[in-house]
Design a protein around this motif. Structure first.
Motif, short mmCIF file in Angstrom:
data_model
loop_
_atom_site.label_atom_id
_atom_site.label_comp_id
_atom_site.label_asym_id
_atom_site.label_seq_id
_atom_site.Cartn_x
_atom_site.Cartn_y
_atom_site.Cartn_z
N LEU A 200 64.21 68.16 60.07
CA LEU A 200 64.16 67.15 59.17
C LEU A 200 62.75 66.44 59.19
N LEU A 201 62.26 66.29 60.55
CA LEU A 201 60.79 65.54 60.39
C LEU A 201 59.83 66.56 59.99
N SER A 202 60.00 67.99 60.10
CA SER A 202 59.08 68.76 59.38
C SER A 202 59.26 68.62 57.92
N MET A 203 60.28 68.58 57.57
CA MET A 203 60.47 68.41 56.03
C MET A 203 59.55 67.26 55.42
N ILE A 204 59.88 66.08 56.41
CA ILE A 204 59.14 64.97 56.06
C ILE A 204 57.64 65.20 56.03
N VAL A 205 57.23 65.53 57.21
CA VAL A 205 55.72 65.87 57.52
C VAL A 205 55.35 66.57 56.40
N LEU A 206 55.86 67.70 56.06
CA LEU A 206 55.38 68.47 55.12
C LEU A 206 55.23 68.04 53.65
N GLY A 207 56.57 67.32 53.35
CA GLY A 207 56.55 66.54 52.17
C GLY A 207 55.41 65.49 52.06
N VAL A 208 54.96 65.07 52.90
CA VAL A 208 53.88 63.94 52.78
C VAL A 208 52.63 64.78 52.60
N ILE A 209 52.28 65.74 53.42
CA ILE A 209 51.18 66.46 53.40
C ILE A 209 50.88 67.05 51.83
N VAL B 45 52.34 66.10 49.04
CA VAL B 45 52.11 65.01 48.08
C VAL B 45 50.82 64.76 48.14
N ALA B 46 50.23 64.25 49.30
CA ALA B 46 48.94 64.05 49.66
C ALA B 46 47.91 64.80 49.06
N CYS B 47 48.18 66.09 49.32
CA CYS B 47 46.88 66.98 48.96
C CYS B 47 46.92 67.46 47.32
N ILE B 48 48.15 67.09 47.00
CA ILE B 48 48.20 67.10 45.35
C ILE B 48 47.30 65.71 44.70
N VAL B 49 47.73 64.84 45.30
CA VAL B 49 47.31 63.29 44.79
C VAL B 49 45.86 62.89 44.93
N ILE B 50 45.54 63.21 46.32
CA ILE B 50 44.33 62.32 46.88
C ILE B 50 43.11 63.21 46.24
N PRO B 51 42.92 64.58 46.06
CA PRO B 51 41.80 64.97 45.31
C PRO B 51 41.38 64.32 43.86
N TRP B 52 42.71 64.04 43.36
CA TRP B 52 42.33 63.26 41.98
C TRP B 52 41.61 61.86 42.23
N VAL B 53 42.37 61.12 43.04
CA VAL B 53 41.90 59.67 43.08
C VAL B 53 40.89 59.32 44.17
N TRP B 54 40.41 60.40 44.91
CA TRP B 54 39.43 59.99 46.00
C TRP B 54 38.10 59.66 45.69
N LEU B 55 37.28 59.07 46.35
CA LEU B 55 35.87 58.62 46.03
C LEU B 55 35.21 59.86 45.82
N TYR B 56 35.46 60.78 46.44
CA TYR B 56 34.26 61.98 46.42
C TYR B 56 35.16 63.28 45.88
N GLY B 57 34.13 64.31 45.31
CA GLY B 57 34.80 65.33 45.13
C GLY B 57 34.65 66.25 46.21
N TYR B 58 35.23 67.69 46.02
CA TYR B 58 35.10 68.49 47.33
C TYR B 58 33.63 69.27 47.49
N ALA B 59 32.95 69.13 46.17
CA ALA B 59 31.57 69.78 46.39
C ALA B 59 30.20 68.44 46.47
N GLN B 60 30.82 67.15 46.68
CA GLN B 60 29.89 66.07 46.19
C GLN B 60 29.18 65.56 47.42
N PRO B 61 27.95 65.93 47.59
CA PRO B 61 27.41 65.55 49.02
C PRO B 61 26.76 64.03 48.82
N ASN B 62 27.10 63.64 50.08
CA ASN B 62 26.29 62.25 50.33
C ASN B 62 25.21 62.20 51.20
N TRP B 63 23.81 62.24 50.53
CA TRP B 63 22.84 62.65 51.14
C TRP B 63 22.70 61.49 52.25
N ASP B 64 23.10 60.40 52.29
CA ASP B 64 22.79 59.48 53.41
C ASP B 64 23.57 59.67 54.56
#
Lengths: 336, 329, 313
Positions: free
Chosen positions: C51-60, C62-81
């Motif tokens: 049960l716990l595994s299902m919950i954890v996996l569900g959270v991961i 959902v997160a990995c589907i949603v977060i790349p859309w809404v996050w501040l950075y893209g996967y290839a976007q460098p922060n030179w600072d």
């Protein structure tokens, strides 16, 4: 003897042989003669009992009659139509008229289907002309007839006891209104108190619908209550055929006598008088049946001739017996 | 007969997904030396559980309360090693399906001698001689070469003989037979029953025979206990039970057995309804839903066991005669 | 003639009598039956690890589907600072940044997304091939079965890693190619299991009953064989997904995974391993994600196996 037209099912010299692969690398294939030259016939509305020990080929016979196993040779005529040469499509027409009830009720019901679906299934395949509501009505009517409640329709087979599961199996077989029902040990795996319920149910249904039964069993007690004629099988061969009353009052074949003597009598006084067991020996391997008469290795009257020559079925008074010494048998009953 | 086994107020419970299931409730049994006790029980009635509890072989989720005394020594609560020693020497049990009790990968000989070598520290050759003797006692011919065969090479009836031989090796005082003939043909059943009778006379082994077939009971038992839904319904000696039964369930059972020794009746008499479901037993008497003599109080409380005659007890409220007036006619 | 009829033991006759009422009272309460699936689901829910595994996996998931859309950075976007910076709140680089200043958090999310996708899609590919191949071989039987299974045996003996590597080198790195390559590797096990199950199901009495009921072979496979196969296949699938994910990680580690700058968990671990001494978080964080995902699938698989067949425990 019955007239030709009277027969619903006529089996002539039926043989079902299986080829078993030899062990390991050997190329010697063994031949299992599960059914070896069996003939009988059943009149409409009658019940024919088929009795024998496990391994005598009775289940194979049941399956061969419905073309569920390939027949090696011989003929099966159902309403005058030869079944052994039918193709699949024509066989479907026969299936509507000939159904089977299995020994293990729970194993014969798909555990992932509801009762309603199990009973509906044969209608879907064999009566496509029915509409969905018609099918539903027939399922409910059928369930009531076999003593299931309408509320059982959405439950799963694994939730039922053996006796109730067998009622589902009966409903499935009868819902397409067959003329012939092959009952393959339908009560053997049930409790004593449930056994008689199911036998009575089968008798009621037979009376209401004019069914013809082929009732297979491994002991003679239940057959006695339901069958008009009895066939005794041993190692795939017919030992004796007679009317019910004849076979129980005057069993002529020593094997029949042994089967009758083996049934325990529920009366301690009688049981203790008959303490000496009348049963001898073990069923030989069907792969290596004895020469001559198959039963001779366990027969108390076996003589030399029995090993040399295979006895054919002969008519003696009211019975047909396959025994060289059948004439002498009645006076000296084996039992006791 | 000296008292061998004394079971008092034994209950067996199982923790299951559907809650606590009472497989056996408050049953008493006595077993004398060399006695044959028949236990009649329909499936779903917790049949074997009483005896598995006696053997200390209950499943993980089961536990037993009450008292089981063998020669006055309490068995419930013994440590596994004590129980295992006792099982080899004093108690033995054979099951409906011998194949489940035999290891398919070991020869019969190996399985038989192992017990002796382990329990009684016998030498291998002595153990083999004993095994051969035991196989001969159950009428297995050519016993010496049979020791080298595997269980699957035997027929069902022969396997059951091997099981009996194996269990008789240590000449136990009590042999518990849990439906040993139910899966067998009538012919083989008759042979096994004759064999058990013979062994009892030869070795004086007490036998507990569990079955739902009254025909078998009549062949072998001296005293009979009839259980239903894990409760004791009636207990008496075999003649009394068959001829002067006082419980509706016993009556129903006796009448629903088709008999070969009497004229055929058109229809079989039956007990209506279904075998009990231990997880959903009714309040009161477990047999009340199927009983023809049921009264209002039967559905409220379980009748106490009452002594009708010495050695004859029953648990039923029904005061009047059972309807057996026609039987003698 | 002796009769044993007493009048009180009425003959039970279906459809009437007091018994019916008694039964009706006790059994009407539960009109809807509990299917084996419902039973299994109930048991699975009681298995804490699953049960716990299902919950954890569900959270991961959902997160990995949603977060790349809404996050501040893209996967290839460098922060030179912030180059090679450990986890910090500054600029919301909660997992830190890599040598090119790319946000590790969003890269882990992208990586999980790719890894899960490879796991699920490649397993689906192997499932479709494996189940149809195995069920066909098992149901038809005879020499067809022999031929089909010998073919499986031959494929089994082909060394697959070099095979996949050659594929990658020949056709270039392409995510679909990875799906197909891994799927083609892992269907063999499913085919064998399904074929074995089908063989034993085919001999079951209820299949014989279906034949006696006049069902065609196709209907039998569809209505009786396949539904009874689902249980074991589901278990096998949940146990195949993690092994596929690990296989993809292995390919990435060899540098044969998805094309940079896109990445997968395996690729991140591979990158992180090379800078283990200076920036251990670049290895540890993706490795934890990879481990947790694989563990979760394994726990769910074990839980399902126990739930579907409680007797086999």
């Amino acid at each position: 003897m019955m007239e030709q037209a009277d027969k619903l099912l006529e089996v002539t010299d039926l043989k079902v042989h299986f080829t078993l692969p030899g062990g390991g690398w050997s190329r010697n294939k063994q031949i299992l003669r599960a059914v070896d030259g069996v003939s009988f016939s059943v009149a409409p509305g009658d019940t024919l009992g088929i009795v024998g020990e496990s391994g005598c080929g009775k289940s194979t016979l049941a399956r061969a009659l419905l073309c569920l196993v390939p027949v090696t040779s011989g003929s099966i005529k159902f309403k005058g139509q030869e079944l052994t040469t039918l193709d699949d499509a024509a066989m479907r027409g026969i299936r509507r008229n000939a159904q089977i009830i299995f020994q293990d009720p729970l194993a014969s019901l798909d555990p992932r289907m509801t009762v309603g679906n199990i009973i509906t299934e044969p209608m879907r395949a064999l009566m496509p002309e029915l509409s969905r509501t018609q099918r539903h009505e027939r399922v409910l009517a059928m369930m009531q007839q076999v003593g299931l409640l309408p509320s059982h329709i959405n439950r799963y087979a694994h939730e039922f006891s053996g006796g109730q599961a067998q009622r589902i199996g009966i409903a499935r077989a009868l819902v397409v209104e067959p003329a012939l029902v092959v009952c393959d040990e339908p009560v053997s795996s049930l409790d004593v108190s449930i056994k008689s319920q199911v036998i009575n149910l089968l008798q009621n249904l037979q009376a209401e619908r004019g069914l013809t039964y082929l009732f297979i069993a491994h002991d003679l007690t239940s057959v006695r209550h339901i069958a008009q004629r009895v066939v005794v099988l041993y190692l795939g061969r017919v030992m004796e055929v007679a009317d019910r009353d004849t076979i129980y009052r005057q069993p002529r074949h020593p094997y029949t006598q042994m089967l009758i003597a083996a049934v325990p009598i529920p009366d301690p006084r009688v049981a203790r008088e008959h303490k000496v067991s009348a049963v001898r020996g073990e069923l030989p391997s069907p792969l290596k049946p004895p020469s001559g008469c198959a039963f001779r290795t366990r027969c108390p009257w076996a003589i030399e001739r029995c090993a040399m020559e295979r006895p054919e079925l002969r008519v003696i008074e009211n019975s047909q017996v396959a025994c060289h010494r059948a004439e002498e048998s009645l006076g000296s009953k084996l039992s006791g | 007969m000296a008292q061998l086994l004394e079971i008092r107020d034994l209950s067996v419970h199982f923790r299951t997904e559907d809650g606590l299931v009472h497989a056996v409730s408050h049953v008493d049994f006595d077993l004398g030396e060399g006695e044959v006790l028949g236990v009649v029980d329909e499936s779903g009635s917790g049949k074997s559980q009483t005896w598995l509890a006696v053997m200390g072989l209950l499943a993980q989720n089961g536990y037993a309360t009450g008292s089981v005394k063998l020669h006055g020594r309490e068995l419930l609560g013994l440590s596994p090693s004590q129980l295992s020693h006792m099982r080899g020497v004093q108690l033995a049990m054979i099951f409906q399906d011998p194949m489940t009790a035999l290891n398919p990968y070991l020869t019969i000989g190996r399985q038989m001698t192992e017990v002796l070598q382990w329990h009684q520290k016998m030498r291998r050759s002595d153990a083999e001689a004993r095994a051969i003797k035991a196989l001969e006692a159950v009428h297995i011919s050519d016993a010496g070469s049979r020791l080298k065969t595997y269980p699957h090479e035997f027929s069902g009836g022969m396997r059951q003989r091997v099981m009996i031989a194996m269990n008789m090796l240590a000449e136990p005082e009590i042999l518990i037979c849990d439906e040993p003939t139910t899966a067998l043909d009538v012919t083989v059943q008759a042979q096994i029953l004759a064999l058990l009778n013979e062994l009892r006379e030869r070795f004086g082994t007490a036998i507990v025979f569990i079955t739902h077939d009254l025909g078998v009971i009549a062949q072998i038992a001296e005293r009979v206990a009839v259980l239903y839904g894990g409760r004791m319904m009636e207990q008496a000696d075999v003649y009394t039970l068959f001829e002067d039964y006082r419980h509706p369930y016993t009556e129903g059972l006796l009448r629903s057995v088709p008999r070969m020794d009497e004229d055929r009746t058109e229809r079989l008499l039956t007990i209506p309804g279904n075998p009990p479901n231990l997880a959903m037993l009714p309040k009161g008497c477990p047999f009340s839903p199927r009983c023809a003599y049921v009264e209002a109080r039967c559905q409220q409380q379980m009748p106490e066991l009452e002594v009708i005659a010495p050695g004859h007890v029953r648990a039923c409220f029904h005061a009047g005669e059972l309807g057996r007036q026609e039987t003698g006619a | 003639m002796k009769t044993r009829y007493s009048g009180r033991w009425f003959n039970w006759y279906p459809g009437r009598g007091a018994v019916e009422k008694v039964q009706a009272l006790s059994e009407d309460e539960m009109i809807q039956g509990r299917s084996l699936w419902q039973d299994a689901w109930r048991r699975l829910r009681r298995n804490r690890a699953a049960l716990l595994s299902m919950i954890v996996l569900g959270v991961i998931a959902v997160a990995c589907i949603v977060i790349p859309w809404v996050w501040l950075y893209g996967y290839a976007q460098p922060n030179w600072d912030l180059l090679n910076h450990p986890p910090t709140w500054k600029g919301w680089h909660i997992f830190g940044t890599d040598a090119l200043g790319r946000d590790l958090f969003v890269r882990v999310m992208w990586g999980s997304r790719i890894s899960l996708m490879v796991g699920v899609v490649a397993t689906l590919v192997s499932l479709i091939i494996g189940v149809s191949w195995g069920a066909m071989a098992g149901y038809i039987g005879g020499w067809v079965d022999g031929m089909m299974m010998r073919f499986v045996d031959i494929l089994y003996s082909v060394p697959f890693i070099p095979f996949v590597i050659i594929l990658m080198v020949l056709f270039g790195r392409n995510i679909f190619l990875i799906f197909i390559a891994i799927g083609a590797v892992s269907w063999l096990g499913i085919a064998r299991i399904v074929r074995g199950q089908t063989l034993s199901l085919r001999k079951k009495e209820f299949v014989e009953a279906a034949r006696a009921s006049g069902l065609s072979s196709r209907a039998i496979v569809r209505h009786h064989i396949v539904p009874n196969l689902i249980g074991i296949v589901v278990v096998y699938v949940t146990l195949t997904i993690p092994s596929v994910i690990l296989f993809e990680a292995f390919l990435s580690f060899l540098g044969l995974g998805v094309q940079a700058p896109m990445t997968s968990l395996g690729g991140l671990v591979s990158d992180g391993a090379s800078v283990l001494q200076s920036s251990p978080y670049l290895l540890i964080i993706p490795a934890i994600f990879l481990g947790v995902i694989v563990y979760c699938f394994n726990f769910i698989g074990d839980g399902l196996r126990d739930a579907l067949d409680p007797k086999d425990r």
